[in-house]
Design a protein around this motif. Structure first.
Motif, PDB file in Angstrom:
ATOM      1  N   PHE A  97       0.831  -1.203   0.000  1.00 29.15           N
ATOM      2  CA  PHE A  97       0.000   0.000   0.000  1.00 29.15           C
ATOM      3  C   PHE A  97       0.868   1.256   0.000  1.00 29.15           C
ATOM      4  CE2 PHE A  97      -3.652  -2.108   2.653  1.00 29.15           C
ATOM      5  CZ  PHE A  97      -3.931  -2.961   1.601  1.00 29.15           C
ATOM      6  N   GLU A  98       0.588   2.147  -0.935  1.00 24.65           N
ATOM      7  CA  GLU A  98       1.190   3.472  -0.922  1.00 24.65           C
ATOM      8  C   GLU A  98       0.384   4.378   0.008  1.00 24.65           C
ATOM      9  OE1 GLU A  98       0.924   4.336  -5.063  1.00 24.65           O
ATOM     10  OE2 GLU A  98       2.341   2.759  -5.561  1.00 24.65           O
ATOM     11  N   LYS A  99      -0.912   4.104   0.064  1.00 24.61           N
ATOM     12  CA  LYS A  99      -1.809   4.830   0.962  1.00 24.61           C
ATOM     13  C   LYS A  99      -2.775   3.825   1.562  1.00 24.61           C
ATOM     14  CE  LYS A  99      -1.434   9.143  -1.442  1.00 24.61           C
ATOM     15  NZ  LYS A  99      -1.322  10.374  -0.771  1.00 24.61           N
ATOM     16  N   ARG A 100      -2.967   3.916   2.871  1.00 27.39           N
ATOM     17  CA  ARG A 100      -3.927   3.054   3.571  1.00 27.39           C
ATOM     18  C   ARG A 100      -5.298   3.710   3.558  1.00 27.39           C
ATOM     19  NH1 ARG A 100      -2.364  -0.839   7.223  1.00 27.39           N
ATOM     20  NH2 ARG A 100      -4.288  -0.359   8.317  1.00 27.39           N
ATOM     21  N   MET A 101      -6.317   2.878   3.620  1.00 23.06           N
ATOM     22  CA  MET A 101      -7.690   3.352   3.667  1.00 23.06           C
ATOM     23  C   MET A 101      -8.295   2.900   5.006  1.00 23.06           C
ATOM     24  SD  MET A 101     -10.716   2.566   0.910  1.00 23.06           S
ATOM     25  CE  MET A 101      -9.603   2.657  -0.456  1.00 23.06           C
ATOM     26  N   ASP A 102      -7.902   3.573   6.079  1.00 21.16           N
ATOM     27  CA  ASP A 102      -8.331   3.170   7.417  1.00 21.16           C
ATOM     28  C   ASP A 102      -9.846   3.201   7.582  1.00 21.16           C
ATOM     29  OD1 ASP A 102      -5.684   2.759   8.265  1.00 21.16           O
ATOM     30  OD2 ASP A 102      -5.464   4.874   8.758  1.00 21.16           O
ATOM     31  N   GLY A 103     -10.509   4.113   6.899  1.00 20.79           N
ATOM     32  CA  GLY A 103     -11.963   4.213   7.006  1.00 20.79           C
ATOM     33  C   GLY A 103     -12.681   2.974   6.512  1.00 20.79           C
ATOM     34  N   PHE A 104     -12.095   2.258   5.553  1.00 21.89           N
ATOM     35  CA  PHE A 104     -12.735   1.041   5.062  1.00 21.89           C
ATOM     36  C   PHE A 104     -12.896   0.030   6.191  1.00 21.89           C
ATOM     37  CE2 PHE A 104     -12.494  -3.328   3.645  1.00 21.89           C
ATOM     38  CZ  PHE A 104     -13.620  -3.388   2.828  1.00 21.89           C
ATOM     39  N   SER A 105     -11.842  -0.206   6.925  1.00 17.45           N
ATOM     40  CA  SER A 105     -11.901  -1.171   8.015  1.00 17.45           C
ATOM     41  C   SER A 105     -12.922  -0.745   9.066  1.00 17.45           C
ATOM     42  CB  SER A 105     -10.523  -1.328   8.666  1.00 17.45           C
ATOM     43  OG  SER A 105     -10.582  -2.268   9.709  1.00 17.45           O
ATOM     44  N   ALA A 106     -12.926   0.533   9.395  1.00 19.02           N
ATOM     45  CA  ALA A 106     -13.868   1.032  10.402  1.00 19.02           C
ATOM     46  C   ALA A 106     -15.317   0.828   9.966  1.00 19.02           C
ATOM     47  CB  ALA A 106     -13.603   2.510  10.683  1.00 19.02           C
ATOM     48  N   VAL A 107     -15.630   1.177   8.722  1.00 18.55           N
ATOM     49  CA  VAL A 107     -17.001   1.023   8.233  1.00 18.55           C
ATOM     50  C   VAL A 107     -17.357  -0.453   8.073  1.00 18.55           C
ATOM     51  CG1 VAL A 107     -18.574   1.518   6.320  1.00 18.55           C
ATOM     52  CG2 VAL A 107     -17.048   3.301   7.167  1.00 18.55           C
ATOM     53  N   PHE A 108     -16.408  -1.255   7.575  1.00 20.13           N
ATOM     54  CA  PHE A 108     -16.668  -2.684   7.439  1.00 20.13           C
ATOM     55  C   PHE A 108     -17.020  -3.300   8.803  1.00 20.13           C
ATOM     56  CE2 PHE A 108     -15.302  -7.059   7.849  1.00 20.13           C
ATOM     57  CZ  PHE A 108     -16.089  -7.652   6.873  1.00 20.13           C
ATOM     58  N   HIS A 109     -16.249  -2.975   9.823  1.00 21.42           N
ATOM     59  CA  HIS A 109     -16.522  -3.519  11.155  1.00 21.42           C
ATOM     60  C   HIS A 109     -17.860  -3.026  11.710  1.00 21.42           C
ATOM     61  CE1 HIS A 109     -13.010  -5.941  11.767  1.00 21.42           C
ATOM     62  NE2 HIS A 109     -12.242  -4.953  11.367  1.00 21.42           N
ATOM     63  N   ARG A 110     -18.218  -1.809  11.395  1.00 24.68           N
ATOM     64  CA  ARG A 110     -19.516  -1.279  11.842  1.00 24.68           C
ATOM     65  C   ARG A 110     -20.657  -2.072  11.212  1.00 24.68           C
ATOM     66  NH1 ARG A 110     -23.529  -0.756  13.688  1.00 24.68           N
ATOM     67  NH2 ARG A 110     -24.760   1.077  14.095  1.00 24.68           N
ATOM     68  N   GLN A 122     -12.528 -10.428  15.055  1.00 24.27           N
ATOM     69  CA  GLN A 122     -11.649 -11.502  14.598  1.00 24.27           C
ATOM     70  C   GLN A 122     -11.226 -11.333  13.141  1.00 24.27           C
ATOM     71  OE1 GLN A 122     -12.617 -15.502  15.733  1.00 24.27           O
ATOM     72  NE2 GLN A 122     -13.639 -14.806  17.585  1.00 24.27           N
ATOM     73  N   SER A 123     -11.609 -10.229  12.524  1.00 19.91           N
ATOM     74  CA  SER A 123     -11.209  -9.953  11.144  1.00 19.91           C
ATOM     75  C   SER A 123     -10.231  -8.794  11.107  1.00 19.91           C
ATOM     76  CB  SER A 123     -12.430  -9.591  10.304  1.00 19.91           C
ATOM     77  OG  SER A 123     -12.008  -9.026   9.078  1.00 19.91           O
ATOM     78  N   ARG A 124      -9.231  -8.939  10.264  1.00 21.36           N
ATOM     79  CA  ARG A 124      -8.279  -7.854  10.024  1.00 21.36           C
ATOM     80  C   ARG A 124      -8.488  -7.292   8.622  1.00 21.36           C
ATOM     81  NH1 ARG A 124      -2.793  -9.762  10.381  1.00 21.36           N
ATOM     82  NH2 ARG A 124      -3.600 -11.724   9.571  1.00 21.36           N
ATOM     83  N   ALA A 125      -9.752  -7.071   8.254  1.00 23.04           N
ATOM     84  CA  ALA A 125     -10.070  -6.481   6.951  1.00 23.04           C
ATOM     85  C   ALA A 125      -9.327  -5.156   6.817  1.00 23.04           C
ATOM     86  CB  ALA A 125     -11.565  -6.272   6.811  1.00 23.04           C
ATOM     87  N   THR A 126      -8.814  -4.903   5.635  1.00 24.60           N
ATOM     88  CA  THR A 126      -8.027  -3.698   5.414  1.00 24.60           C
ATOM     89  C   THR A 126      -8.155  -3.285   3.948  1.00 24.60           C
ATOM     90  OG1 THR A 126      -5.822  -2.714   5.732  1.00 24.60           O
ATOM     91  CG2 THR A 126      -5.882  -4.986   4.952  1.00 24.60           C
ATOM     92  N   ALA A 127      -7.642  -2.114   3.627  1.00 25.07           N
ATOM     93  CA  ALA A 127      -7.678  -1.642   2.249  1.00 25.07           C
ATOM     94  C   ALA A 127      -6.621  -0.574   2.042  1.00 25.07           C
ATOM     95  CB  ALA A 127      -9.059  -1.084   1.905  1.00 25.07           C
TER      96      ALA A 127
END
Length: 180
Positions: A97-110, A122-127
Motif C-alpha cells: 500500500f502506498e496509501k492506507r484506507m483506514d476508514g474502510f476497516s472502520a465502516v466494514f466492522h460497523r 476476529q477480522s483484520r479487513a483492510t484496504a
C-alpha cells in the motif's frame, strides 16, 4: 444516492477477485462467486479471478501482477484475514500500500457488528491503494463479502453516488508518483 439535475452516466470499473485459501478451488469458492455475481450485477467488469494458497509470497506475487496490469482498476481479496497461523493476507498486501484506507476497516466492522456482533474483531479487513489500484482485503466468508460489497463497495464504485465516490478520484490516484 444521486442529486437531481446532475445525473451522471454509470462508468464500469475493472475488478479482479482473488480468493486466498488452502482448501478451496474455483468449483467451491462461494465467496469468490458472491463477489463475482455482485460485481457483474452492478455492471462492472470481472477483469480476473484466481485462487492462491495462504502464503505471503504467492498472495503478493499474484496481486503485484494485477497491480501492474492497466486493465485492472480494483483488486478484492477474500480470505486470510483472521488470527491463525495461516491467515497472512494483510501481511502480504499491506506492505504494498502506498496509501492506507483506514476508514474502510472502520465502516466494514460497523456493518459487520450489526450482523455478527463482537465476533467482527476476529477480522483484520483492510484496504489501500498501490500503483493507482484499489486493494480491498476481505474475510473469507460469503457473508463478509456481501457486507463489504453491499454496504460499501457497490456505492463507492458507482460514479453516480454522491457526495463522493472512488471512481471520480481514480484519475488522480497516482499524482504523488508524477510529481518527480
Amino acid at each position: 444516492m444521486t442529486q437531481s439535475g446532475d445525473e451522471r452516466a454509470f462508468i464500469p470499473v475493472k475488478i479482479a477477485v482473488l480468493t486466498v485459501s488452502d482448501t478451496r478451488a474455483l468449483a467451491d469458492d462461494r465467496s469468490g462467486d458472491t463477489l463475482e455475481e455482485r460485481i457483474c450485477d452492478a455492471g462492472h467488469v470481472l477483469a480476473g479471478r484466481d485462487i492462491v494458497r495462504d502464503d505471503i509470497e504467492d498472495i503478493r506475487k499474484r496481486v503485484q501482477g494485477w497491480i501492474a496490469d492497466d486493465a485492472i482498476d480494483v483488486i478484492i481479496t477474500t480470505g486470510g484475514t483472521g488470527f491463525t497461523g495461516r491467515d497472512v493476507t494483510p501481511e502480504a498486501l499491506e506492505p504494498l500500500f502506498e496509501k492506507r484506507m483506514d476508514g474502510f476497516s472502520a465502516v466494514f466492522h460497523r456493518i459487520s457488528y450489526d450482523k455478527i456482533g463482537v465476533s467482527t474483531i476476529q477480522s483484520r479487513a483492510t484496504a489501500g491503494v498501490a500503483n493507482a489500484t484499489y486493494i480491498f482485503v476481505l474475510p473469507g466468508s460469503p457473508g463478509a463479502c456481501r457486507d463489504a460489497w453491499d454496504g460499501i463497495l457497490k456505492s463507492q464504485f458507482d460514479y453516480r453516488h454522491r457526495p463522493c465516490n472512488f471512481v471520480e478520484i481514480m484519475p488522480r490516484l497516482d499524482e504523488h508518483l508524477k510529481r518527480g
